[in-house]
Design a protein around this motif. Structure first.
Motif, PDB file in Angstrom:
ATOM      1  N   MET A   1       0.858  -1.185   0.000  1.00  0.00           N
ATOM      2  CA  MET A   1       0.000   0.000   0.000  1.00  0.00           C
ATOM      3  C   MET A   1       0.895   1.235   0.000  1.00  0.00           C
ATOM      4  N   LYS A   2       0.672   2.147  -0.939  1.00  0.00           N
ATOM      5  CA  LYS A   2       1.484   3.352  -1.063  1.00  0.00           C
ATOM      6  C   LYS A   2       0.701   4.565  -0.596  1.00  0.00           C
ATOM      7  N   LEU A   3       1.336   5.370   0.252  1.00  0.00           N
ATOM      8  CA  LEU A   3       0.726   6.576   0.786  1.00  0.00           C
ATOM      9  C   LEU A   3       1.630   7.766   0.488  1.00  0.00           C
ATOM     10  N   GLY A   4       1.010   8.951   0.365  1.00  0.00           N
ATOM     11  CA  GLY A   4       1.784  10.174   0.110  1.00  0.00           C
ATOM     12  C   GLY A   4       2.130  10.323  -1.364  1.00  0.00           C
ATOM     13  N   SER A   5       2.485  11.555  -1.711  1.00  0.00           N
ATOM     14  CA  SER A   5       2.793  11.847  -3.115  1.00  0.00           C
ATOM     15  C   SER A   5       4.041  12.706  -3.296  1.00  0.00           C
TER      16      SER A   5
ATOM     17  N   CYS B   1       4.035  11.908   8.036  1.00  0.00           N
ATOM     18  CA  CYS B   1       3.659  13.222   8.554  1.00  0.00           C
ATOM     19  C   CYS B   1       3.992  14.343   7.564  1.00  0.00           C
ATOM     20  N   TYR B   2       5.041  14.186   6.784  1.00  0.00           N
ATOM     21  CA  TYR B   2       5.445  15.193   5.806  1.00  0.00           C
ATOM     22  C   TYR B   2       4.757  14.994   4.462  1.00  0.00           C
ATOM     23  N   GLY B   3       3.967  13.911   4.320  1.00  0.00           N
ATOM     24  CA  GLY B   3       3.288  13.650   3.057  1.00  0.00           C
ATOM     25  C   GLY B   3       4.167  13.034   2.003  1.00  0.00           C
ATOM     26  N   VAL B   4       5.324  12.527   2.406  1.00  0.00           N
ATOM     27  CA  VAL B   4       6.239  11.888   1.473  1.00  0.00           C
ATOM     28  C   VAL B   4       5.743  10.471   1.153  1.00  0.00           C
ATOM     29  N   LYS B   5       6.002  10.023  -0.039  1.00  0.00           N
ATOM     30  CA  LYS B   5       5.535   8.721  -0.485  1.00  0.00           C
ATOM     31  C   LYS B   5       6.175   7.611   0.371  1.00  0.00           C
ATOM     32  N   ILE B   6       5.330   6.722   0.907  1.00  0.00           N
ATOM     33  CA  ILE B   6       5.792   5.565   1.676  1.00  0.00           C
ATOM     34  C   ILE B   6       5.092   4.306   1.165  1.00  0.00           C
ATOM     35  N   GLU B   7       5.634   3.161   1.518  1.00  0.00           N
ATOM     36  CA  GLU B   7       5.073   1.877   1.093  1.00  0.00           C
ATOM     37  C   GLU B   7       4.879   0.980   2.302  1.00  0.00           C
TER      38      GLU B   7
ATOM     39  N   PHE C   1      10.116   4.717  12.733  1.00  0.00           N
ATOM     40  CA  PHE C   1       9.866   6.153  12.916  1.00  0.00           C
ATOM     41  C   PHE C   1      10.165   6.928  11.630  1.00  0.00           C
ATOM     42  N   LEU C   2      11.120   6.461  10.828  1.00  0.00           N
ATOM     43  CA  LEU C   2      11.382   7.111   9.551  1.00  0.00           C
ATOM     44  C   LEU C   2      10.148   7.037   8.650  1.00  0.00           C
ATOM     45  N   VAL C   3       9.475   5.887   8.641  1.00  0.00           N
ATOM     46  CA  VAL C   3       8.250   5.753   7.849  1.00  0.00           C
ATOM     47  C   VAL C   3       7.180   6.701   8.366  1.00  0.00           C
ATOM     48  N   ILE C   4       7.056   6.819   9.692  1.00  0.00           N
ATOM     49  CA  ILE C   4       6.040   7.694  10.277  1.00  0.00           C
ATOM     50  C   ILE C   4       6.357   9.156   9.988  1.00  0.00           C
ATOM     51  N   ALA C   5       7.629   9.527  10.070  1.00  0.00           N
ATOM     52  CA  ALA C   5       8.018  10.916   9.760  1.00  0.00           C
ATOM     53  C   ALA C   5       7.695  11.261   8.313  1.00  0.00           C
ATOM     54  N   LYS C   6       7.977  10.346   7.406  1.00  0.00           N
ATOM     55  CA  LYS C   6       7.636  10.597   6.003  1.00  0.00           C
ATOM     56  C   LYS C   6       6.136  10.757   5.819  1.00  0.00           C
TER      57      LYS C   6
ATOM     58  N   SER D   1       5.594  -6.978   5.654  1.00  0.00           N
ATOM     59  CA  SER D   1       6.769  -7.029   6.509  1.00  0.00           C
ATOM     60  C   SER D   1       6.810  -5.911   7.533  1.00  0.00           C
ATOM     61  N   ASN D   2       6.232  -4.746   7.218  1.00  0.00           N
ATOM     62  CA  ASN D   2       6.328  -3.611   8.149  1.00  0.00           C
ATOM     63  C   ASN D   2       4.994  -3.134   8.686  1.00  0.00           C
ATOM     64  N   ILE D   3       3.892  -3.715   8.228  1.00  0.00           N
ATOM     65  CA  ILE D   3       2.584  -3.187   8.599  1.00  0.00           C
ATOM     66  C   ILE D   3       2.326  -3.306  10.099  1.00  0.00           C
ATOM     67  N   VAL D   4       2.755  -4.408  10.730  1.00  0.00           N
ATOM     68  CA  VAL D   4       2.486  -4.609  12.155  1.00  0.00           C
ATOM     69  C   VAL D   4       3.245  -3.572  12.988  1.00  0.00           C
ATOM     70  N   SER D   5       4.516  -3.370  12.691  1.00  0.00           N
ATOM     71  CA  SER D   5       5.311  -2.394  13.448  1.00  0.00           C
ATOM     72  C   SER D   5       4.765  -0.985  13.254  1.00  0.00           C
ATOM     73  N   VAL D   6       4.395  -0.642  12.020  1.00  0.00           N
ATOM     74  CA  VAL D   6       3.837   0.696  11.762  1.00  0.00           C
ATOM     75  C   VAL D   6       2.504   0.857  12.481  1.00  0.00           C
ATOM     76  N   ARG D   7       1.688  -0.195  12.472  1.00  0.00           N
ATOM     77  CA  ARG D   7       0.394  -0.112  13.157  1.00  0.00           C
ATOM     78  C   ARG D   7       0.587   0.093  14.655  1.00  0.00           C
TER      79      ARG D   7
END
Length: 634
Positions: A4-8, A89-95, A82-87, A99-105
């Motif tokens: 799933m890709k978020l941000g642009s 918050c800034y609206g930067v594209k993330i994926e 936290f790098l994914v979360i910071a991106k 593999s990472n969904i549980v930690s991000v959640r």
């Protein structure tokens, strides 16, 4: 793998040593430290998305006006997450992926990134993606594995339980309802016809058939705690015990590497056993074994007996707890009739190693079997059985008869051990009741092997061990061998010969009875008025009857020769012991000299009877005395 890709916005973060910087053109006014990594960021993008960061920034601004430093060392997932979360918050594209969904959640929950701090915040985004992942078998397994990194947080958010329920639902469902490779797991890479996939489109339209064990390999990659919880969920959902047992066997063979090591001890090499016992057992392997035994289904016959016996051997080697070994012994005992001899030969692994094989363990297993068999017999007697079942029942061996044969073979295998004491041999042999053995040939063989390996036994001890067999239940071959066996006590040999003579006498009487009936049938048929067709048919029948009578006479002659041969052999054995003559006369044997025997043979050929104290009437065949077989000594 689903993603799933978020941000642009394009990438604005770069790493310099142990620090991440955001190149937006504005100087950073907040530093977030996560472990050894620091992030030089701006307050507004963070506090607008996170309730926790908003509170921490507010508290820091009151204390220090110049620089705001925040510490998030307990953040789930660490600096990488936290790098994914910071991106975000800034609206930067993330994926986001499995593999990472549980930690991000978990990190989003930790930072309080709810809808109160912006629409479409990270909590709702990760929950939406998790629900999509739970529809896919492979991704669900990956998510469950990553839960171990942040287990306590994932447990509180019910991510673990939702993963387990998703996997259990698919494992319990009919595999034909799923399209490949959703139900095939990670190992599916080819179609059944060998076709490959091109841009996700299969070259063959025929779907691959999936067996009931399609999920065994995939779940075997889970850690023991997660696998154990999955099995418990499968049981609660009513999955068949056979499938649960199959998965446990697959998992055990994959992770319990000592399960195969016990096969190297089957030959009973004491040097190998001694060196093995000197090494300390693996605690992790022992824990794995004990956990697997607890998960095994209780239903009889679901788990193969040979696998249970392999587990039992390994538990002895690993010094597993008493409860674990007792559990396995009871399970094996409940289905001992399904075992084979090779699996029962468990090497002694105790520190004393008195005997080559663990006879005490087999004794306990046999005791458990007798308890179960007795309970089953009581239930059978008290239940109402249909008369058709009693009449048309199967002729297969009963479980207790199969176990009796198994124990006879086991006794014959352990009998050559010079350290095997007589009481232990007797105790194991006496557990099986006498009615369970149609023949005692197996018991005789075990006794003979034991006597051969223990020549120092006294006459009294030889008498005791021979009481374990019934001479009346020996086959002709075994009786012939026993009659010539010098290791047996003389009393046992006499019993064998006595019962063999009774058997011979019964056989002879039976053949004469058949001969008389055939003669009566011929006389009765001659008095009937028959038609021409019936007469021709009767002629053929009479011819068959005459042939049958001739066969009877030949058989009687053979039996007489066998009896005479047996008598001569016995006379040779005791010809120097006149005190035994009275005993053999009681059994029907009359010692004679060689000249007397020659006369008997000559007179029998001439059709003359020899005088005796109590002459027996000659049998009548076809209305007259048989000149050839007129004398049958009793």
């Amino acid at each position: 793998m689903a993603c799933m890709k978020l941000g642009s916005k394009p990438e604005v973060f770069h790493l310099d040593g142990q620090s991440w910087f955001c190149s937006t053109g504005l100087p950073s006014d907040v530093i977030v430290e996560v472990g050894e990594i620091s992030f030089h960021l701006h307050k507004f993008p963070l506090l607008s998305r996170s309730g926790l960061l908003e509170n921490l920034i507010a508290e820091s601004s009151v204390k220090e006006e110049n620089k705001c430093i925040l510490q998030l060392h307990d953040l789930p997932g660490g600096a990488k997450v936290f790098l994914v979360i910071a991106k975000f918050c800034y609206g930067v594209k993330i994926e986001l992926n499995a593999s990472n969904i549980v930690s991000v959640r978990c990190a989003a929950e930790y930072l309080q990134m709810s809808e109160d701090y912006g629409e479409g915040n990270l909590i709702i985004q990760t929950e939406t993606f998790l629900n999509e992942i739970f529809g896919n078998w492979t991704d669900s397994l990956k998510v469950l594995e990553t839960c171990e990194e942040v287990f306590s947080y994932a447990e509180d958010l019910h991510v673990v339980s939702r993963c387990l329920n998703s996997l259990a639902m698919k494992a319990c469902a009919d595999p034909s309802l799923f399209s490949w490779p959703v139900s095939g797991g990670r190992s599916a890479v080819q179609s059944p016809e060998g076709g490959v996939f091109w841009n996700g489109i299969g070259t063959t339209a025929k779907p691959q058939s999936v067996g009931d064990d399609w999920w065994y390999e995939d779940v075997s990659l889970l850690s023991l705690p997660l696998y154990k919880r999955l099995i418990l969920v499968l049981e609660s959902r009513g999955l068949k015990p056979e499938k649960i047992s199959g998965s446990l066997i697959h998992y055990t063979k994959k992770h319990l590497y000592l399960l195969g090591r016990e096969s190297s001890f089957e030959n009973g090499d004491r040097a190998t056993l001694g060196s093995t016992m000197s090494s300390p057992p693996n605690k992790e392997q022992r824990n794995l074994l004990e956990q697997i035994v607890e998960l095994l289904p209780d239903r009889k016959g679901v788990t193969p007996t040979n696998f249970l016996l392999r587990l039992l051997r390994t538990s002895i080697f690993l010094h597993a707890g008493h409860t674990c070994r007792e559990n396995l012994e009871k399970r094996v005992g409940a289905q001992l009739d399904q075992a084979v001899l090779e699996d029962l030969l468990i090497p002694s692994m105790g520190y004393s190693m008195e005997t080559l094989y663990d006879v005490d363990c087999v004794q306990r297993i046999l005791d458990h079997f007798m308890i179960v068999d007795r309970d089953m017999s009581d239930c059978t007697l008290t239940s109402v059985v249909d008369e058709g079942q009693l009449i048309g029942g199967s002729h297969s061996l009963t479980p207790i008869t199969m176990v009796a044969n198994l124990m006879d073979g086991f006794l014959a295998e352990v009998a050559p051990d010079p350290n095997l004491k007589l009481p232990k041999f007797q105790s194991l042999a006496a557990v099986i009741p006498e009615f369970a053995r149609p023949l005692d040939d197996g018991m005789y063989r075990a006794i003979d092997v034991y006597l051969k390996a223990h020549p120092w036994l006294t006459d009294s001890e030889r008498e005791q061990i021979c009481r374990l067999m019934n001479c009346q239940k020996l086959s002709l071959e075994a009786s012939t061998h026993a009659a010539q066996n010098e290791r047996l006590p003389l009393r046992v040999i006499v019993q064998v010969l006595f019962f063999e003579q009774l058997r011979l006498r019964t056989s002879v009487a039976g053949w004469f009875f058949v001969s008389d009936n055939l003669e009566n049938l011929q006389n009765h048929s001659g008095n009937l008025a028959l038609t021409r067709t019936e007469l021709s048919h009767q002629a053929g029948t009479r011819q068959n009857q005459v042939v049958a009578v001739d066969n009877v006479r030949e058989r009687v002659s053979e039996l007489e020769k066998e009896g005479l041969s047996m008598k001569e052999e016995l006379e040779k054995m005791v010809k120097t012991k006149g005190s035994w003559n009275m005993i053999f006369r009681r059994f029907g044997f009359r010692p004679k000299s060689k000249s007397c025997d020659a006369k008997v043979t000559k007179n029998c050929n001439n059709g003359k009877e020899q005088p005796s104290a109590a002459p027996a009437p000659a049998p009548v065949v076809n209305g007259s005395k048989n000149p050839k077989n007129g004398e049958v000594e009793a």
